[in-house]
Scaffold this active site. Structure first.
Site, PDB file in Angstrom:
ATOM      1  N   LYS A  73      12.470  -4.941  -5.458  1.00  0.00           N
ATOM      2  CA  LYS A  73      12.678  -4.024  -4.324  1.00  0.00           C
ATOM      3  C   LYS A  73      12.590  -4.763  -2.990  1.00  0.00           C
ATOM      4  O   LYS A  73      13.478  -4.633  -2.141  1.00  0.00           O
ATOM      5  CB  LYS A  73      11.613  -2.924  -4.364  1.00  0.00           C
ATOM      6  CG  LYS A  73      11.439  -2.168  -3.056  1.00  0.00           C
ATOM      7  CD  LYS A  73      10.275  -1.202  -3.129  1.00  0.00           C
ATOM      8  CE  LYS A  73       9.916  -0.623  -1.786  1.00  0.00           C
ATOM      9  NZ  LYS A  73       9.128  -1.527  -0.928  1.00  0.00           N
ATOM     10  N   ASN A  74      11.520  -5.549  -2.824  1.00  0.00           N
ATOM     11  CA  ASN A  74      11.309  -6.137  -1.500  1.00  0.00           C
ATOM     12  C   ASN A  74      12.288  -7.263  -1.183  1.00  0.00           C
ATOM     13  O   ASN A  74      12.445  -7.633  -0.015  1.00  0.00           O
ATOM     14  CB  ASN A  74       9.854  -6.600  -1.348  1.00  0.00           C
ATOM     15  CG  ASN A  74       8.915  -5.404  -1.183  1.00  0.00           C
ATOM     16  OD1 ASN A  74       9.368  -4.290  -0.926  1.00  0.00           O
ATOM     17  ND2 ASN A  74       7.624  -5.635  -1.340  1.00  0.00           N
TER      18      ASN A  74
ATOM     19  N   CYS B  90       5.259   3.383   3.782  1.00  0.00           N
ATOM     20  CA  CYS B  90       3.985   3.895   3.290  1.00  0.00           C
ATOM     21  C   CYS B  90       2.928   3.867   4.387  1.00  0.00           C
ATOM     22  O   CYS B  90       2.834   2.897   5.140  1.00  0.00           O
ATOM     23  CB  CYS B  90       3.505   3.035   2.118  1.00  0.00           C
ATOM     24  SG  CYS B  90       4.471   3.280   0.634  1.00  0.00           S
TER      25      CYS B  90
ATOM     26  N   ARG C 108       0.638  -0.868  10.907  1.00  0.00           N
ATOM     27  CA  ARG C 108       1.601  -1.887  10.458  1.00  0.00           C
ATOM     28  C   ARG C 108       2.399  -2.360  11.668  1.00  0.00           C
ATOM     29  O   ARG C 108       3.560  -1.993  11.860  1.00  0.00           O
ATOM     30  CB  ARG C 108       2.488  -1.316   9.347  1.00  0.00           C
ATOM     31  CG  ARG C 108       1.681  -0.909   8.131  1.00  0.00           C
ATOM     32  CD  ARG C 108       2.530  -0.359   7.016  1.00  0.00           C
ATOM     33  NE  ARG C 108       3.152  -1.393   6.213  1.00  0.00           N
ATOM     34  CZ  ARG C 108       3.885  -1.135   5.129  1.00  0.00           C
ATOM     35  NH1 ARG C 108       4.076   0.102   4.748  1.00  0.00           N
ATOM     36  NH2 ARG C 108       4.430  -2.110   4.449  1.00  0.00           N
TER      37      ARG C 108
ATOM     38  N   ASP D  43       0.101  -4.949  -3.268  1.00  0.00           N
ATOM     39  CA  ASP D  43       0.872  -3.891  -3.926  1.00  0.00           C
ATOM     40  C   ASP D  43       0.389  -3.621  -5.355  1.00  0.00           C
ATOM     41  O   ASP D  43       0.752  -2.611  -5.947  1.00  0.00           O
ATOM     42  CB  ASP D  43       2.368  -4.257  -3.967  1.00  0.00           C
ATOM     43  CG  ASP D  43       3.016  -4.104  -2.595  1.00  0.00           C
ATOM     44  OD1 ASP D  43       2.315  -3.695  -1.646  1.00  0.00           O
ATOM     45  OD2 ASP D  43       4.216  -4.395  -2.477  1.00  0.00           O
TER      46      ASP D  43
ATOM     47  N   ARG E 220      10.715   5.845  -4.523  1.00  0.00           N
ATOM     48  CA  ARG E 220      11.144   4.878  -3.506  1.00  0.00           C
ATOM     49  C   ARG E 220      11.180   3.460  -4.080  1.00  0.00           C
ATOM     50  O   ARG E 220      11.934   2.617  -3.581  1.00  0.00           O
ATOM     51  CB  ARG E 220      10.175   4.901  -2.308  1.00  0.00           C
ATOM     52  CG  ARG E 220      10.374   6.084  -1.391  1.00  0.00           C
ATOM     53  CD  ARG E 220       9.594   5.887  -0.098  1.00  0.00           C
ATOM     54  NE  ARG E 220       9.645   4.504   0.311  1.00  0.00           N
ATOM     55  CZ  ARG E 220       8.645   3.836   0.855  1.00  0.00           C
ATOM     56  NH1 ARG E 220       7.501   4.424   1.081  1.00  0.00           N
ATOM     57  NH2 ARG E 220       8.775   2.572   1.178  1.00  0.00           N
TER      58      ARG E 220
HETATM   59  C1  UD1 Z   1       5.621  -6.206   2.926  1.00  0.00           C
HETATM   60  C2  UD1 Z   1       6.042  -5.393   1.731  1.00  0.00           C
HETATM   61  C3  UD1 Z   1       4.891  -4.557   1.210  1.00  0.00           C
HETATM   62  C4  UD1 Z   1       3.670  -5.427   0.957  1.00  0.00           C
HETATM   63  C5  UD1 Z   1       3.350  -6.308   2.155  1.00  0.00           C
HETATM   64  C6  UD1 Z   1       2.268  -7.338   1.864  1.00  0.00           C
HETATM   65  C7  UD1 Z   1       8.381  -5.036   2.162  1.00  0.00           C
HETATM   66  C8  UD1 Z   1       9.449  -4.105   2.550  1.00  0.00           C
HETATM   67  N1  UD1 Z   1       7.134  -4.545   2.135  1.00  0.00           N
HETATM   68  O1  UD1 Z   1       5.248  -5.287   3.944  1.00  0.00           O
HETATM   69  O2  UD1 Z   1       5.311  -3.938  -0.002  1.00  0.00           O
HETATM   70  O3  UD1 Z   1       2.556  -4.587   0.706  1.00  0.00           O
HETATM   71  O4  UD1 Z   1       4.522  -7.039   2.561  1.00  0.00           O
HETATM   72  O5  UD1 Z   1       2.656  -8.149   0.803  1.00  0.00           O
HETATM   73  O6  UD1 Z   1       8.631  -6.194   1.858  1.00  0.00           O
HETATM   74  N2  UD1 Z   1       1.053  -7.781  10.511  1.00  0.00           N
HETATM   75  C9  UD1 Z   1       0.768  -7.892  11.853  1.00  0.00           C
HETATM   76  N3  UD1 Z   1       1.831  -8.045  12.721  1.00  0.00           N
HETATM   77  C10 UD1 Z   1       3.116  -8.079  12.322  1.00  0.00           C
HETATM   78  C11 UD1 Z   1       3.381  -7.957  10.934  1.00  0.00           C
HETATM   79  C12 UD1 Z   1       2.324  -7.813  10.062  1.00  0.00           C
HETATM   80  O7  UD1 Z   1      -0.385  -7.869  12.261  1.00  0.00           O
HETATM   81  O8  UD1 Z   1       4.010  -8.219  13.149  1.00  0.00           O
HETATM   82  C13 UD1 Z   1      -0.069  -7.646   9.541  1.00  0.00           C
HETATM   83  C14 UD1 Z   1      -0.047  -6.331   8.785  1.00  0.00           C
HETATM   84  O9  UD1 Z   1      -0.697  -5.314   9.502  1.00  0.00           O
HETATM   85  C15 UD1 Z   1      -0.755  -6.697   7.497  1.00  0.00           C
HETATM   86  C16 UD1 Z   1      -0.353  -8.155   7.278  1.00  0.00           C
HETATM   87  O10 UD1 Z   1       0.115  -8.629   8.538  1.00  0.00           O
HETATM   88  O11 UD1 Z   1      -2.143  -6.657   7.661  1.00  0.00           O
HETATM   89  C17 UD1 Z   1       0.728  -8.346   6.247  1.00  0.00           C
HETATM   90  O12 UD1 Z   1       1.833  -7.491   6.532  1.00  0.00           O
HETATM   91  P1  UD1 Z   1       3.328  -7.852   6.132  1.00  0.00           P
HETATM   92  O13 UD1 Z   1       3.316  -8.987   5.174  1.00  0.00           O
HETATM   93  O14 UD1 Z   1       4.127  -7.964   7.370  1.00  0.00           O
HETATM   94  O15 UD1 Z   1       3.748  -6.535   5.363  1.00  0.00           O
HETATM   95  P2  UD1 Z   1       5.116  -5.783   5.447  1.00  0.00           P
HETATM   96  O16 UD1 Z   1       6.230  -6.759   5.723  1.00  0.00           O
HETATM   97  O17 UD1 Z   1       4.976  -4.579   6.280  1.00  0.00           O
END
Ligand code: UD1
Length: 417
Positions: free
Chosen positions: A5-6, A100, A105, A288, A380
């Site tokens: 998915k991701n 979610c 985020r 996840d 989803r």
């Molecule tokens: C992606 C995955 C999600 C998974 C997560 C962690 C997708 C669509 N979703 O989510 O399923 O649970 O990776 O493996 O691929 N953060 C910041 N600033 C930013 C971005 C992130 O502080 O600009 C923090 C987030 O709050 C979190 C951490 O970094 O604590 C990791 O988040 P991130 O890896 O970015 O998760 P997603 O890309 O949202």
């Protein structure tokens, strides 16, 4: 297992960067992919389904740099259109993404990356607006290891002028898959899978044929389901290396895991042993799979501890597990489980995608009937989860009103593809 998915939710928008059609295979048929295909269609791409799991995307017809807000809000990964449209047009306007609700985020690291490449980024009335006359390569150090920021900055940088270096990047298999896809279109991306990604900008990208990797999280979910039900299950079409962190935890719990070239066989035990889990970026234990493995911790022998280090609110499913008899205390981002041996069926509600998967596993292990509500979250990210489980012997049906009804599953051996 189906396609990841991701990876899919990044590769579909990434295809818009090419000047000719891309053929993408092994797409999971899940709601996030369907929503994304609709969004791509709305911005002007020609999206054609060739056969099940295979679409062709022609981004050459895209003229719109704005994405429709109602659809974007339905999913997290719509933020990849920012990087893609910025890279393609030097302009993108995307409402802040949904997805979610598992805690704050932010997308500050994505924005920091775009700005480093020369874009001006503003958030006005919930819409992220990015604009650049030219994108120019730069060195970007991520303050947090973020999957989304790593991929989004790659997407914006592949056609930027000069070289971009992104340091402290995410190393998840889907990050590598997206980089491989970009390279198949003619990009020059090196280092994906390590801490540093180096990109040399190219002026054009061409369509390609690409097959998405198997879904590590779906596979992990079925591995936990097998362990929790004392089953004997071969999870086929996987890359065992991507599953090492979950395999390691299952082994610690006394579950047998046998690795083949492209499958893992999981043989459960009467009652798993206690374990400690801390979620971390890849190759650490994936957040996840924290929710699914919490079910095993609920029934294991002794006291298990889970430390959720990535998201603030990823324990909301524990309240539902308590309704099924689990003994769990939560202190901030740490959950302490006194294993209870078995759960009892109850009416529970999915609070997000992986929480829903966890509750299904809980229903499979529980005595009596469990009803899981709000299964739209599960749809989803999991393709026909109830059918795959039913093939393993689970007594599970999807009710007309959108709920799922489950009963206990017996020990089985089967192939899941
Ligand atoms: C992606 C995955 C999600 C998974 C997560 C962690 C997708 C669509 N979703 O989510 O399923 O649970 O990776 O493996 O691929 N953060 C910041 N600033 C930013 C971005 C992130 O502080 O600009 C923090 C987030 O709050 C979190 C951490 O970094 O604590 C990791 O988040 P991130 O890896 O970015 O998760 P997603 O890309 O949202």
């Amino acid at each position: 297992m189906g396609g990841a998915k991701n990876a899919a939710v990044a590769i579909l928008p990434a295809a818009l960067l090419a000047d000719s059609p891309c053929m993408i295979d092994n797409l999971p048929y899940i709601d996030d992919v369907i929503t994304l295909a609709d969004i791509l269609h709305e911005v002007g791409a020609k999206v054609t389904i060739n056969k099940k799991g295979c679409v062709s995307i022609d981004g050459s017809t895209v003229t719109n740099h704005r994405a429709p807000s109602d659809m974007v809000k339905r999913m997290r990964a719509s933020y990849y259109l920012l990087g893609v449209l910025l890279g393609k047009f030097g302009r993108a306007e995307i409402p802040l993404p949904g997805g979610c609700e598992i805690g704050a985020r932010p997308i500050d690291q994505h924005i920091k990356g775009f700005e480093a490449l020369g874009a001006k980024v503003e958030i006005e009335h919930g819409v992220v607006k990015a604009r650049a006359d030219r994108l120019i390569g730069n060195e970007i150090y991520l303050d947090v290891v973020s999957v989304g920021a790593t991929i989004n900055i790659m997407l914006a940088a592949v056609k930027a002028e000069g070289s971009t270096t992104i340091v402290n990047v995410a190393k998840e298999p889907h990050v590598v898959d997206v980089a491989n896809f970009l390279n198949s279109m003619g990009a020059n991306v090196k280092g994906a899978g390590t801490d540093t990604i180096r990109i040399k900008g190219v002026s054009e990208l061409k369509g390609c044929e690409y097959t998405i990797i198997p879904d590590q999280i779906e596979a992990g979910t079925f591995m936990v389901a097998a362990a929790a039900t004392n089953g004997d299950v071969v999870v086929a079409n996987v890359i065992p290396k991507h599953l090492e962190s979950i395999t390691a935890k299952l082994l610690e719990m006394g579950v047998e895991v046998i690795e083949g070239d492209d499958y893992v066989r999981v043989k459960g035990v009467e009652r798993p042993r206690r374990v400690n889990v801390k979620t971390l970026p890849y190759p650490g234990f994936p957040t996840d799979l924290q929710q699914p493995i919490s079910v095993l911790c609920s029934i294991a022998k002794g006291t298990s501890i889970i430390h959720e280090s990535l998201f603030d609110h990823r324990f909301r499913h524990l309240e539902e597990l308590r309704r099924m008899g689990a003994d769990i205390k939560v202190e901030d981002r740490v959950a302490i489980f006194e294993g209870v041996g078995s759960l009892t069926g109850a009416q529970v509600s999915a609070t997000d995608l992986r929480a829903g998967a966890a509750l299904i596993i809980a229903g499979l292990t529980a005595q009596g009937v469990t009803e899981v509500e709000n299964i739209h979250f599960i749809d989803r990210g999991y393709e026909c989860i109830e059918k795959k489980l039913a093939r393993l012997g689970a007594d599970i049906v999807r009710l007309e009103d959108g709920q799922t009804l489950l009963q206990a599953v017996s020990s089985n051996i089967a192939m899941i593809r």
